[in-house]
Design an enzyme around this catalytic site. Structure first.
Site, PDB file in Angstrom:
ATOM      1  N   ARG A  36       0.817  -1.217   0.000  1.00  0.00           N
ATOM      2  CA  ARG A  36       0.000   0.000   0.000  1.00  0.00           C
ATOM      3  C   ARG A  36       0.854   1.272   0.000  1.00  0.00           C
ATOM      4  O   ARG A  36       0.464   2.293  -0.564  1.00  0.00           O
ATOM      5  CB  ARG A  36      -0.954  -0.006   1.205  1.00  0.00           C
ATOM      6  CG  ARG A  36      -2.144  -0.910   0.974  1.00  0.00           C
ATOM      7  CD  ARG A  36      -3.153  -0.843   2.087  1.00  0.00           C
ATOM      8  NE  ARG A  36      -4.449  -1.355   1.634  1.00  0.00           N
ATOM      9  CZ  ARG A  36      -5.507  -1.491   2.417  1.00  0.00           C
ATOM     10  NH1 ARG A  36      -5.432  -1.158   3.684  1.00  0.00           N
ATOM     11  NH2 ARG A  36      -6.647  -1.947   1.931  1.00  0.00           N
ATOM     12  N   GLY A 353     -10.423  -8.488  -0.650  1.00  0.00           N
ATOM     13  CA  GLY A 353      -9.284  -9.212  -0.083  1.00  0.00           C
ATOM     14  C   GLY A 353      -9.147 -10.652  -0.538  1.00  0.00           C
ATOM     15  O   GLY A 353      -8.083 -11.082  -0.993  1.00  0.00           O
ATOM     16  N   GLY A 376     -14.009  -2.559   1.270  1.00  0.00           N
ATOM     17  CA  GLY A 376     -15.345  -1.985   1.450  1.00  0.00           C
ATOM     18  C   GLY A 376     -15.727  -0.988   0.379  1.00  0.00           C
ATOM     19  O   GLY A 376     -16.849  -0.990  -0.121  1.00  0.00           O
TER      20      GLY A 376
END
Length: 395
Positions: A36, A353, A376
């Site tokens: 990330r 995920g 999400g």
């Protein structure tokens, strides 16, 4: 497009408040997977190349408005410096005076925004304070775009704003997949439970041409048609909902593909003894048998279907992919999608995920057109919901 990119705003000598997602796994104070962080590096490099100074805002974990030492962003500084190739100034209690005292191209990391209870409440006071720390707001955290927080939406309304490179890539990929896709467009929706993806299924059948349902969800749909699937995971209270979704798909002209066969075992374990059985409304398994994966005929049908599509969205595996050989259908279908992507015949966008893990396991993640690491936010976008963090960037 409706939103600015880093190319649309003059950043020279500007402090650029940059919302990022650096929720990375940390063990013993060391970052164990910097993916990330690496994904935001192009945004940081571009801001500096355009004469700006990035002031990073991020949350880490769920401190619930309290100072929690183990959720400090300070231990991430070495990993940030590695990824950005420059030093990073960490500040616990930021002020504009402190920021202006730094070099004009400095990268500044502000402590965890969620240490303040005002963050998740999207308190106007916090948004106004954050706005004093920069001249421009850049949101590069699509994965936090479904949250209306002070650092994602509040501050966006108070400064000239734009999307960072990662946010830009995400939005362009998603628009290409669902807002204005090349047709026919299909989706793979898998995973354990229908209940977690009801909104998703109801939205998709109105927008796409083909829906492939896999995993435990497929069992619920088959059982709703009359199949007796023994000890298989399925949601008996959702049979009428499954039939409603099938009816809605038929009305919308969306073809639904369910497994025509499955790998069946009597225990949920790696390399468990198993057989492939035909699946349809008349299937009757023994009480201790479980469907743990789609079968070879199903995988072949899915691969053939991919060949008729121009765009594919993927969310969720086709079976219990964590334990071999019940990853077989997921891997086979993923490789078929990857081959079509590599040959230029299919645009593939995947997210969630489990999905990312399954595609990595199949060795095809690099071949997909775009893989979203936002869980999400990706799901809510697929459900057709407005994402506050994106809406706040709209011109």
């Amino acid at each position: 497009m409706g939103w600015n990119t880093l190319d649309d705003i003059d950043l020279k000598n500007k402090r650029v408040l940059t919302r990022v997602d650096i929720n990375v796994p940390v063990e013993d104070g060391q970052v164990t997977d910097a993916t990330r962080i690496e994904r935001i590096a192009p945004t940081i490099a571009d801001i500096r190349a355009k004469g700006g100074s990035p002031v990073l805002l991020a949350h880490f974990g769920r401190p619930k408005g309290q100072y929690v030492p183990e959720m400090s962003l300070k231990p991430l500084v070495p990993a940030l410096e590695d990824a950005f190739g420059c030093s990073v100034v960490f500040v616990e209690r930021p002020s504009r005076d402190f920021i202006d005292a730094q070099a004009s191209d400095a990268v500044i990391m502000v402590e965890n925004t969620r240490f303040s209870s005002m963050e998740e409440a999207n308190d106007p006071q916090m948004a106004q304070f954050l706005a004093t720390l920069g001249d421009v707001f850049c949101n590069d955290a699509f994965s936090a775009a479904h949250r209306a927080h002070a650092s994602t939406t509040g501050v966006a309304h108070l400064l000239p704003n734009c999307a960072g490179r990662l946010m830009q890539a995400e939005l362009q990929a998603l628009e290409a997949a669902l807002s204005a896709p090349k047709r026919p467009v299909g989706a793979v929706v898998g995973g354990a439970k229908v209940s977690t993806k009801l909104d998703l299924l109801e939205n998709l059948v109105k927008k796409i041409d083909v829906l492939v349902i896999g995993g435990g969800m497929a069992n619920t749909f088959l059982a709703a048609q009359g199949a007796d699937l023994g000890a298989s995971l399925q949601e008996a209270d959702l049979h009428s909902t499954a039939r409603d979704i099938m009816a809605a798909a038929a009305d919308a002209g969306c073809t639904v593909i369910l497994p025509v066969d499955g790998r069946v075992a009597r225990e949920f374990a790696a390399h468990a003894a198993h057989e492939v059985v035909t699946l349809n409304a008349d299937t009757s398994l023994e009480a201790d048998q479980m469907v743990l994966d789609a079968g070879d005929a199903s995988a072949a049908q899915i691969a053939q279907t991919f060949g008729t599509l121009k765009t594919l969205i993927w969310n969720g595996p086709l079976g219990a992919f964590e334990i071999p050989p019940f990853d077989t259908a997921t891997v086979a279908a993923a490789r078929a999608a990857a081959d079509l992507t590599n040959s230029g015949d299919l645009v593939t966008v995947a997210g969630g995920g489990d999905t990312v893990a399954a595609l990595n396991q199949a060795g095809v993640a690099e071949s997909f057109t775009y893989i979203s690491t936002a869980g999400g936010a990706f799901l809510e976008w697929m459900e057709g919901k407005e994402l506050p963090g994106v809406a706040a960037l709209m011109q």
